[in-house]
Structures are given as C-alpha cells and as structure tokens.
Scaffold this motif. Structure first.
Motif, PDB file in Angstrom:
ATOM      1  N   GLU A  53       0.724  -1.184  -0.094  1.00 30.80           N
ATOM      2  CA  GLU A  53      -0.012   0.094  -0.008  1.00 30.80           C
ATOM      3  C   GLU A  53       0.858   1.380  -0.125  1.00 30.80           C
ATOM      4  O   GLU A  53       1.399   1.651   0.938  1.00 30.80           O
ATOM      5  N   GLU A  55       0.258   4.856  -0.001  1.00 30.55           N
ATOM      6  CA  GLU A  55      -0.607   5.885   0.241  1.00 30.55           C
ATOM      7  C   GLU A  55      -0.234   7.209   0.044  1.00 30.55           C
ATOM      8  O   GLU A  55       0.926   7.385   0.219  1.00 30.55           O
ATOM      9  N   LEU A  58      -1.134  12.291   4.282  1.00 30.32           N
ATOM     10  CA  LEU A  58      -2.315  12.695   4.980  1.00 30.32           C
ATOM     11  C   LEU A  58      -2.650  14.216   4.453  1.00 30.32           C
ATOM     12  O   LEU A  58      -1.605  14.973   4.432  1.00 30.32           O
ATOM     13  N   GLY A 236      -7.177   0.842   1.617  1.00 29.05           N
ATOM     14  CA  GLY A 236      -6.191   1.123   0.963  1.00 29.05           C
ATOM     15  C   GLY A 236      -6.171   1.508  -0.478  1.00 29.05           C
ATOM     16  O   GLY A 236      -7.411   1.631  -1.099  1.00 29.05           O
ATOM     17  N   SER A 251      -6.489   9.999  -0.883  1.00 28.03           N
ATOM     18  CA  SER A 251      -6.478  11.031   0.252  1.00 28.03           C
ATOM     19  C   SER A 251      -7.463  12.005  -0.158  1.00 28.03           C
ATOM     20  O   SER A 251      -8.112  12.974   0.637  1.00 28.03           O
ATOM     21  N   ARG A 254     -10.994   9.761   0.842  1.00 25.83           N
ATOM     22  CA  ARG A 254     -11.018   8.987   2.044  1.00 25.83           C
ATOM     23  C   ARG A 254     -12.016   9.578   3.083  1.00 25.83           C
ATOM     24  O   ARG A 254     -11.904  10.874   3.210  1.00 25.83           O
ATOM     25  N   THR A 268     -10.781   3.906   3.570  1.00 26.40           N
ATOM     26  CA  THR A 268      -9.765   4.616   4.482  1.00 26.40           C
ATOM     27  C   THR A 268      -8.511   3.770   4.101  1.00 26.40           C
ATOM     28  O   THR A 268      -8.182   3.063   3.057  1.00 26.40           O
ATOM     29  N   TYR A 269      -7.447   4.266   4.983  1.00 27.18           N
ATOM     30  CA  TYR A 269      -5.984   3.617   4.991  1.00 27.18           C
ATOM     31  C   TYR A 269      -5.785   2.545   5.363  1.00 27.18           C
ATOM     32  O   TYR A 269      -6.661   1.954   6.000  1.00 27.18           O
ATOM     33  N   HIS A 270      -5.013   1.691   4.734  1.00 25.38           N
ATOM     34  CA  HIS A 270      -4.741  -0.002   4.926  1.00 25.38           C
ATOM     35  C   HIS A 270      -3.944   0.109   6.189  1.00 25.38           C
ATOM     36  O   HIS A 270      -3.272   1.027   6.663  1.00 25.38           O
ATOM     37  N   TYR A 273      -0.468   0.705   6.234  1.00 28.95           N
ATOM     38  CA  TYR A 273       0.116   2.048   6.165  1.00 28.95           C
ATOM     39  C   TYR A 273      -0.061   2.649   7.761  1.00 28.95           C
ATOM     40  O   TYR A 273       0.806   3.456   8.030  1.00 28.95           O
ATOM     41  N   ALA A 280      -1.850   8.331  11.397  1.00 28.10           N
ATOM     42  CA  ALA A 280      -2.859   8.314  10.640  1.00 28.10           C
ATOM     43  C   ALA A 280      -4.119   7.319  11.370  1.00 28.10           C
ATOM     44  O   ALA A 280      -5.096   7.297  10.782  1.00 28.10           O
ATOM     45  N   VAL A 284      -8.106   7.091  10.474  1.00 26.23           N
ATOM     46  CA  VAL A 284      -8.989   5.960  10.269  1.00 26.23           C
ATOM     47  C   VAL A 284     -10.087   5.788  11.185  1.00 26.23           C
ATOM     48  O   VAL A 284     -11.057   5.296  10.836  1.00 26.23           O
TER      49      VAL A 284
END
Length: 305
Positions: A53, A55, A58, A236, A251, A254, A268-270, A273, A280, A284
């Motif tokens: 991932e 990303e 943010l 992700g 981003s 998200r 959302t983020y993995h 990540y 982060a 999440v």
C-alpha cells in the motif's frame, strides 16, 4: 543505564494516552502501564500486506480559529447568535470541497450477472486458477474469511506471505491490526467478511498489476453482490481505486461516503499504512466511527484505569 523520564514528561504522556482512551481508541495503542523508555524491537519482515500500500500523505486541513471564553480551568466556544444557518453554510462548503472521484473505467458495468450465484459457486469457478501469472507463484488461493451474511465487508489489496501460507486473508501484522480495529468497533472477525482484490500473492510483495486486477476483480464483484452488505470498507489505495474505477488518489476522497453498485462504500487507509504511519490511526478511527453510525453500532467511551 537508561535515563528516567522526568515526572513532568511522564505526566504529559499519561494525559495523552488517557485522552486517546477516552476517545475509544484504546485498542489502537499499546498498554500504558509503563512509561519509561524502551529500546524498539527489530522490525519484522514486511509481507505483501505490509508494503503493497503506497498511500498519499494525509491532507492538511485548514482550521479557522473559534472565539472562546475561559471559565475557571475550562475553555468553551463562545455562543453564536444563529447556529443553524452557520451549520448549513459549513455543510455547503464541505460539499463544494468534496466531489466523488471521476471514473476512468466502466469495466464493472459490463460484467454479466450470474444466475443464482453463491459464494460456493464463485469459489468453484475460481478453481485452481491459472488465469494470470500469479497462479504460477502462489501457494494457496486466498478466497475470504468471515460471515457470508455480514453487513460489513472489508476489502484489501492482496495476500501476503502469511496469507499465502495459510489461505486466510489478513493474518500477518497488518491483519492483527485490522482485527484490533474490528474489535474496537465492538465486533469480531466472525461478524464481518474479509477479502481482497486479488486472490493470489504477487511475488516479491509487489502491488498487483492492472491486468491481474482486471482478471481477478470480477470474482470480488460477485462476492460483494452475493453478500450484499450494508457497508463496504475499502482498505487502501488499490482496493479503493479498483472498486471506484478511478485513478484519483485515496487522500482526495478518504472518509467520504461513496457508491459501489448501490452499496455504501467508505475508503480508508490500509492497516499496513498505519503500521508505518501511526498518526494516521486517528483519521482511520474517524472513518470507522462513521461506519459504526451507519450500522447502528455504539461508540463506547473507555474510562481511564
């Protein structure tokens, strides 16, 4: 000998951890019974679930200062004359700033519906798949895990080494963090459904190639159609871009509700990540609280021990 932290610094650390515990994010943070410094353990080898991932950073949010009134030790926002119009105006601003990512493909729209489809039929159709190059290097096909009648489905990128060895998705370091995230929502893994965009581990822990995604993702779409969840969480960039058929960076959208074939989708983020970027986790958690609200799950407040 390791120098002992000052009492002032210990107090600040304790207050910060208590703050996160009060937010209900206790499960995202380590036990706080000891506040002395420790030597970090050697990093474990990253599997595909940990390194695939990539990303975007943010986004930085601009905040406007709010007038405050100080009463004793407490700080309160100054009351405003007419709050409702201001909230409406802010909602309009937020809506103007956010727009759904533009599609760069209509591949999923062309997929045919399979009559009387089922998860068993999908697994049988996959068989001992050799449709793409991933079939030549994998150990196991990693189909899915969890409740086939779940209201909530998590979709990741693809299996890592641990998943390839066990045949179960999200069982490595990132998987353990995902389990903590699920439990923080008041659920267990058996309550949700977990799957990936591709069912076979890409060699060398690389991201899946576009042709591999195109070959394997129709099985994912069939899974989601059969389960018919209330909410899909895309974990992700790869999962989000695949399901939304977009090249827009995660981003940019998200944390916003989006549509996937009539179902609500939250990107959302993995977890991988988050292992590399712990700050982060708070972002999440905000996304997961929106999912909880949609599913009618209570956000519990943990009191300090």
């Amino acid at each position: 000998m390791t120098a002992r932290l000052s009492e002032q610094l210990q107090s600040k650390i304790a207050e910060r951890l208590a703050f996160h515990e009060d937010l209900g994010t206790k499960l995202f943070y380590r036990e706080r019974t000891v506040v002395t410094t420790r030597v970090a353990p050697a990093a474990e080898p990253f599997d595909a679930a940990l390194v695939n991932e990539e990303e975007e950073p943010l986004p930085k949010q601009k905040r406007q200062a709010t007038p405050v009134a100080v009463v004793g030790a407490q700080v309160y926002p100054e009351p405003r004359g007419n709050a409702a119009p201001q909230l409406t105006a802010q909602s309009a601003i937020d809506a103007a700033l956010f727009s759904a990512p533009s599609k760069t493909s209509n591949f999923f729209a062309s997929l045919r519906t399979v009559p009387n489809d089922s998860l068993l039929k999908i697994r049988e159709d996959i068989g001992d798949c050799q449709r793409c190059r991933l079939g030549k290097t994998r150990k196991h096909i990693v189909f899915a895990d969890g409740n086939p009648k779940a209201d909530l489905v998590f979709v990741g990128e693809g299996p890592g080494a641990d998943e390839d060895a066990s045949g179960v998705p999200f069982v490595g370091r990132a998987g353990k963090l995902l389990t903590q995230m699920i439990e923080a929502m008041g659920l267990q893994r058996k309550d949700v459904y977990i799957c990936n965009v591709v069912k076979c581990r890409p060699p060398g822990n690389r991201p899946p190639e576009p042709d591999e995604v195109t070959t394997c993702s129709p099985f994912l779409v069939r899974q989601l159609e059969v389960i018919n969840p209330k909410v899909i969480v895309a974990l992700g960039a790869t999962a989000a871009k695949t399901l939304l058929e977009t090249e827009t960076g995660i981003s940019k959208f998200r944390g916003q509700w989006l549509d996937f074939r009539g179902k609500k989708l939250m990107a959302t983020y993995h977890p991988a990540y988050l292992l590399r970027n712990p700050p982060a986790k708070s972002e999440v958690w905000k996304d997961l609280k929106k999912v909880m609200a949609e599913l009618g799950l209570e956000v519990k407040k943990n009191k300090p021990a």
